[in-house]
Design a protein around this motif. Structure first.
Motif, PDB file in Angstrom:
ATOM      1  N   ASN A 160      -6.036  -4.852   3.022  1.00 17.17           N
ATOM      2  CA  ASN A 160      -5.077  -5.809   2.253  1.00 17.17           C
ATOM      3  C   ASN A 160      -5.154  -7.250   2.821  1.00 17.17           C
TER       4      ASN A 160
ATOM      5  N   ALA B  53       0.749  -1.131  -0.195  1.00 18.79           N
ATOM      6  CA  ALA B  53       0.438   0.154   0.008  1.00 18.79           C
ATOM      7  C   ALA B  53       0.791   1.601   0.019  1.00 18.79           C
TER       8      ALA B  53
ATOM      9  N   LYS C 195      -8.987  -3.609   0.369  1.00 20.70           N
ATOM     10  CA  LYS C 195      -9.869  -2.675   0.166  1.00 20.70           C
ATOM     11  C   LYS C 195     -10.426  -1.422   0.895  1.00 20.70           C
ATOM     12  N   SER C 196     -11.098  -0.153   0.925  1.00 25.59           N
ATOM     13  CA  SER C 196     -10.926   0.697   2.299  1.00 25.59           C
ATOM     14  C   SER C 196     -12.855   0.400   3.161  1.00 25.59           C
TER      15      SER C 196
ATOM     16  N   TYR D 243      -7.802   7.741   6.441  1.00 27.82           N
ATOM     17  CA  TYR D 243      -8.446   6.311   6.275  1.00 27.82           C
ATOM     18  C   TYR D 243      -8.200   4.780   6.933  1.00 27.82           C
TER      19      TYR D 243
ATOM     20  N   ASP E 230      -8.006   0.745   4.998  1.00 26.87           N
ATOM     21  CA  ASP E 230      -7.971   0.003   4.555  1.00 26.87           C
ATOM     22  C   ASP E 230      -7.374  -1.361   4.931  1.00 26.87           C
TER      23      ASP E 230
ATOM     24  N   ASN F 208      -2.898  -0.804  -1.760  1.00 25.38           N
ATOM     25  CA  ASN F 208      -3.827  -0.456  -0.948  1.00 25.38           C
ATOM     26  C   ASN F 208      -4.997  -1.073  -0.534  1.00 25.38           C
TER      27      ASN F 208
ATOM     28  N   GLU G 185     -14.563   2.355   3.647  1.00 26.51           N
ATOM     29  CA  GLU G 185     -14.836   3.699   2.355  1.00 26.51           C
ATOM     30  C   GLU G 185     -16.155   4.271   4.212  1.00 26.51           C
TER      31      GLU G 185
END
Length: 148
Positions: free
Chosen positions: A87, A45, A102-103, A83, A85, A100, A105
């Motif tokens: 992984n 990331a 999955k976020s 944020y 994330d 990077n 969100e």
């Protein structure tokens, strides 16, 4: 920042941030004698200006051993908007959920990521964002709860 975990085969999974602002999170697998087992360090990331505005790097991360690979929770930042994330890399150093990952969100100003196994191949990621949030994910990065 640097983290390390010991996998099921007594290999060391090492991860660290590198660059002016911790631009990139790298991983490497080592034998118990210190020999590198992957030809190159794996970029998990990091800096990605296409992800939305200015992005400086990874300010915090956590890792958790998964089989002979690893799960990651990262806190990327850009102008103070932090944020969350997740992984995953496998035993060969393949980044399974893309650079990077999955976020989670909709969150900014987050921090202090934490990972724990769910006992069936996935895990839970927790973080602070004025309140405490938790989300469960499976081995394919699918988020399993309707809300965090």
């Amino acid at each position: 920042k640097i983290h390390a975990v010991l996998n099921n085969n007594n290999k060391i999974l090492l991860a660290w941030t590198q660059g002016t602002y911790g631009d990139t999170l790298y991983a490497q697998k080592l034998e118990s004698d210190g020999e590198f087992l992957w030809n190159n360090n794996v970029a998990v990331a990091g800096k990605n200006l296409t992800a939305g505005g200015s992005y400086f790097g990874i300010i915090d991360f956590e890792m958790m051993q998964k089989d002979d690979g690893c799960y990651f929770a990262t806190i990327p930042t850009g102008f103070g908007y932090n944020y969350v994330d997740i992984n995953r890399i496998d035993e060969n150093g393949n980044v399974l959920w893309g650079y990077n990952g999955k976020s989670m969100e909709g969150y900014s100003n987050s921090g202090y990521p934490y990972l724990i196994s769910d006992g069936v191949g996935g895990g839970y990621v927790a973080w602070l964002n004025a309140n405490f949030f938790v989300q469960r994910f499976n081995q394919d990065s699918t988020l399993l709860w309707a809300s965090d």
